[in-house]
Design a protein around this motif. Structure first.
Motif, PDB file in Angstrom:
ATOM      1  N   ASN A 113       0.784  -1.097  -0.307  1.00  0.00           N
ATOM      2  CA  ASN A 113      -0.121  -0.165   0.142  1.00  0.00           C
ATOM      3  C   ASN A 113       0.801   1.505  -0.082  1.00  0.00           C
ATOM      4  N   THR A 114       2.161   1.570   0.492  1.00  0.00           N
ATOM      5  CA  THR A 114       2.790   1.846   0.618  1.00  0.00           C
ATOM      6  C   THR A 114       3.557   1.964  -0.342  1.00  0.00           C
ATOM      7  N   ALA A 115       3.819   1.511  -1.347  1.00  0.00           N
ATOM      8  CA  ALA A 115       4.178   1.483  -2.252  1.00  0.00           C
ATOM      9  C   ALA A 115       3.497   2.476  -3.919  1.00  0.00           C
ATOM     10  N   GLY A 116       2.167   1.668  -3.543  1.00  0.00           N
ATOM     11  CA  GLY A 116       1.181   2.241  -4.162  1.00  0.00           C
ATOM     12  C   GLY A 116       0.862   3.648  -4.269  1.00  0.00           C
ATOM     13  N   ALA A 117       0.528   3.229  -3.154  1.00  0.00           N
ATOM     14  CA  ALA A 117      -0.126   5.226  -2.834  1.00  0.00           C
ATOM     15  C   ALA A 117       1.032   6.122  -3.025  1.00  0.00           C
ATOM     16  N   PHE A 118       2.920   5.822  -2.518  1.00  0.00           N
ATOM     17  CA  PHE A 118       4.035   7.442  -2.988  1.00  0.00           C
ATOM     18  C   PHE A 118       3.750   7.058  -4.444  1.00  0.00           C
ATOM     19  N   ASP A 119       2.977   6.211  -4.878  1.00  0.00           N
ATOM     20  CA  ASP A 119       3.405   6.150  -6.302  1.00  0.00           C
ATOM     21  C   ASP A 119       2.364   7.529  -6.952  1.00  0.00           C
ATOM     22  N   ARG A 120       1.626   6.869  -6.699  1.00  0.00           N
ATOM     23  CA  ARG A 120       0.112   8.103  -7.480  1.00  0.00           C
ATOM     24  C   ARG A 120       0.650   9.377  -6.367  1.00  0.00           C
ATOM     25  N   HIS A 121       0.955   9.010  -5.014  1.00  0.00           N
ATOM     26  CA  HIS A 121       0.832  11.125  -4.577  1.00  0.00           C
ATOM     27  C   HIS A 121       1.425  11.352  -3.909  1.00  0.00           C
ATOM     28  N   GLY A 122       2.945  10.711  -3.729  1.00  0.00           N
ATOM     29  CA  GLY A 122       4.172  11.958  -3.436  1.00  0.00           C
ATOM     30  C   GLY A 122       3.867  11.378  -1.961  1.00  0.00           C
ATOM     31  N   GLY A 123       4.450  11.987  -1.195  1.00  0.00           N
ATOM     32  CA  GLY A 123       4.660  11.411   0.208  1.00  0.00           C
ATOM     33  C   GLY A 123       4.239  12.759   0.952  1.00  0.00           C
ATOM     34  N   ASP A 124       3.910  12.141   2.224  1.00  0.00           N
ATOM     35  CA  ASP A 124       3.529  12.882   3.505  1.00  0.00           C
ATOM     36  C   ASP A 124       2.195  11.765   3.380  1.00  0.00           C
ATOM     37  N   LEU A 125       1.976  10.972   3.464  1.00  0.00           N
ATOM     38  CA  LEU A 125       0.485  10.298   3.152  1.00  0.00           C
ATOM     39  C   LEU A 125       0.115   9.732   4.781  1.00  0.00           C
ATOM     40  N   ILE A 237     -10.652   8.018  -2.387  1.00  0.00           N
ATOM     41  CA  ILE A 237     -10.589   6.424  -1.840  1.00  0.00           C
ATOM     42  C   ILE A 237      -9.987   6.017  -2.625  1.00  0.00           C
ATOM     43  N   GLU A 238      -9.361   5.003  -3.206  1.00  0.00           N
ATOM     44  CA  GLU A 238      -8.616   4.032  -4.274  1.00  0.00           C
ATOM     45  C   GLU A 238      -8.336   2.608  -4.187  1.00  0.00           C
ATOM     46  N   GLU A 239      -9.899   2.155  -4.275  1.00  0.00           N
ATOM     47  CA  GLU A 239     -10.068   1.078  -4.378  1.00  0.00           C
ATOM     48  C   GLU A 239      -9.037  -0.316  -4.903  1.00  0.00           C
ATOM     49  N   ASP A 240      -7.704   0.048  -5.841  1.00  0.00           N
ATOM     50  CA  ASP A 240      -6.587  -0.948  -6.425  1.00  0.00           C
ATOM     51  C   ASP A 240      -5.780  -0.477  -6.050  1.00  0.00           C
ATOM     52  N   LEU A 241      -5.641   0.207  -4.693  1.00  0.00           N
ATOM     53  CA  LEU A 241      -4.503   0.387  -4.393  1.00  0.00           C
ATOM     54  C   LEU A 241      -3.147  -1.284  -4.358  1.00  0.00           C
ATOM     55  N   THR A 242      -3.343  -1.504  -3.785  1.00  0.00           N
ATOM     56  CA  THR A 242      -3.092  -2.641  -3.659  1.00  0.00           C
ATOM     57  C   THR A 242      -3.068  -3.112  -4.776  1.00  0.00           C
ATOM     58  N   MET A 243      -3.018  -3.660  -5.085  1.00  0.00           N
ATOM     59  CA  MET A 243      -2.621  -3.994  -6.530  1.00  0.00           C
ATOM     60  C   MET A 243      -1.655  -2.905  -7.517  1.00  0.00           C
ATOM     61  N   HIS A 244      -1.344  -1.832  -7.267  1.00  0.00           N
ATOM     62  CA  HIS A 244      -1.328  -1.153  -7.828  1.00  0.00           C
ATOM     63  C   HIS A 244      -0.479  -0.779  -7.099  1.00  0.00           C
ATOM     64  N   GLY A 245       0.309  -0.626  -6.027  1.00  0.00           N
ATOM     65  CA  GLY A 245       1.309  -1.243  -5.523  1.00  0.00           C
ATOM     66  C   GLY A 245       2.177  -2.406  -5.834  1.00  0.00           C
ATOM     67  N   LEU A 246       1.676  -3.677  -6.068  1.00  0.00           N
ATOM     68  CA  LEU A 246       2.284  -4.527  -6.221  1.00  0.00           C
ATOM     69  C   LEU A 246       2.450  -4.445  -7.815  1.00  0.00           C
ATOM     70  N   THR A 247       2.593  -3.979  -8.870  1.00  0.00           N
ATOM     71  CA  THR A 247       2.836  -3.800 -10.337  1.00  0.00           C
ATOM     72  C   THR A 247       4.110  -2.654 -10.193  1.00  0.00           C
ATOM     73  N   VAL A 248       4.380  -1.507  -8.628  1.00  0.00           N
ATOM     74  CA  VAL A 248       5.117  -0.663  -9.366  1.00  0.00           C
ATOM     75  C   VAL A 248       6.562  -1.995  -8.439  1.00  0.00           C
ATOM     76  N   ILE A 249       6.046  -2.466  -7.671  1.00  0.00           N
ATOM     77  CA  ILE A 249       7.117  -3.337  -6.819  1.00  0.00           C
ATOM     78  C   ILE A 249       7.583  -3.866  -8.210  1.00  0.00           C
ATOM     79  N   HIS A 250       6.665  -4.252  -8.341  1.00  0.00           N
ATOM     80  CA  HIS A 250       7.207  -5.377  -9.705  1.00  0.00           C
ATOM     81  C   HIS A 250       8.530  -4.995 -10.716  1.00  0.00           C
ATOM     82  N   ARG A 251       7.400  -3.476 -11.220  1.00  0.00           N
ATOM     83  CA  ARG A 251       8.778  -3.179 -12.177  1.00  0.00           C
ATOM     84  C   ARG A 251       9.876  -2.786 -11.715  1.00  0.00           C
ATOM     85  N   TYR A 252       9.758  -1.927 -10.025  1.00  0.00           N
ATOM     86  CA  TYR A 252      11.028  -1.418  -9.504  1.00  0.00           C
ATOM     87  C   TYR A 252      12.159  -2.679  -9.294  1.00  0.00           C
TER      88      TYR A 252
END
Ligand code: ATP
Ligand code: PAU
Ligand code: K
Length: 261
Positions: A113-125, A237-252
């Motif tokens: 969730n942290t990786a997905g949220a930071f990717d979309r919004h930047g920090g301080d979340l 509200i982002e229902e797909d946040l965890t899935m998005h985070g998985l794609t971010v970590i995979h790409r990284y």
């Protein structure tokens, strides 16, 4: 294509990512006894039903239940001929490693969730996730998980009431018409609904006060939209946040390994 798997203590979600978008999302109850063959029967049947060709050659897993990882690894090996990335294992790198107590274990779903949220919004979340537990993940300015809060999940609290009190039935979570209930079910629904609205509001206010800086609050998990009907709890509200985070970590990880060569 990439198969993203998010195993929570209650439900397991499979999503197929084609590099641009999720083609399909499938949900099943988490059961640690389920074998690789059983996963594949379920997965391939529903993929066929949705008309999505099975062209999986990469897999990433986040599992809050360590025992299921073995069978998911077998699934990757036997049916997709690949080695999965498993969030939380040393060979799965994170864009921003967590800053927590030494030897502290952070749930992989919270790292994702942290990786997905930071990717979309930047920090301080603050990420609020309504799953088996209701978790609050605090993300620093540079995108690291720096701690948070774990509260009992909504359905767990309802189940606990029902199990502990002979006269309390099983009820669904919904926004009640009034705060003051005039029957048992309405009283319980009010306690859960307004109780969690207050819990989320109160904890977020205290996190913001402790951090002494503006922060964006992101809601995720199936019940986030419902609770946001009770108060302004989330900036988004982002229902797909965890899935998005998985794609971010995979790409990284993929980019890191390509740069290494
Ligand atoms: N009104 C509702 N009442 C009860 N449950 C609901 C309601 N709306 C959605 N849900 C449930 O919320 C859940 C949302 O899933 P989510 O992935 O956020 O968490 P989970 O699967 O319960 O927990 P975990 O991820 O820890 O396994 C689903 O199981 C869905 O059935
Ligand atoms: C809190 C849960 C159960 C939420 O899914 C999961 O993230 C977990 O098992 N976490 C381990 C403990 C921690 O995150 O600090
Ligand atoms: K979840």
């Amino acid at each position: 294509m990439l198969l993203c798997i998010d195993t929570g203590n209650t439900n397991t979600v499979f999503s197929v990512w084609d590099g641009t978008k999720f083609l399909t999302t499938l949900r099943t109850a988490t059961e640690h006894q389920r074998t690789a063959d059983q996963y594949f029967v379920w997965f391939s049947t529903l993929m066929q039903h949705h008309g999505v060709p099975i062209e999986i050659d990469e897999m990433i897993i986040s599992s809050t239940v360590p025992r299921v990882v073995f069978n998911l690894r077998v699934l990757a090996d036997r049916y997709f001929n690949c080695r999965p990335l498993v969030v939380g294992k040393p060979d799965c790198l994170l864009p921003n490693p967590p800053r927590v107590d030494r030897s502290a274990q952070v749930g992989p779903d919270r790292l994702v969730n942290t990786a997905g949220a930071f990717d979309r919004h930047g920090g301080d979340l603050v990420v609020v996730d309504f799953g088996t537990a209701t978790t609050f993940d605090v993300v620093s300015q540079d995108g690291a998980y720096i701690g948070g809060v774990i509260a009992p999940g909504v359905n767990l609290s309802l189940e606990a009431l029902h199990l502990a009190a002979a006269a309390l039935p099983h009820v669904d979570v919904t926004k009640p018409q009034q705060v003051i209930g005039t029957n048992t079910v309405a009283c319980m629904q009010s306690g859960i609904f307004w109780g969690y609205v207050g819990l989320v509001r109160g904890i977020c206010d205290r996190i913001l006060a402790e951090r002494e800086r503006p922060m964006k609050v992101i809601g995720t998990g199936g019940l986030a939209p419902l609770f946001s009907q009770g108060d302004v709890l989330f900036d988004v509200i982002e229902e797909d946040l965890t899935m998005h985070g998985l794609t971010v970590i995979h790409r990284y990880n993929k980019e890191y390994k390509e740069n290494e060569r």
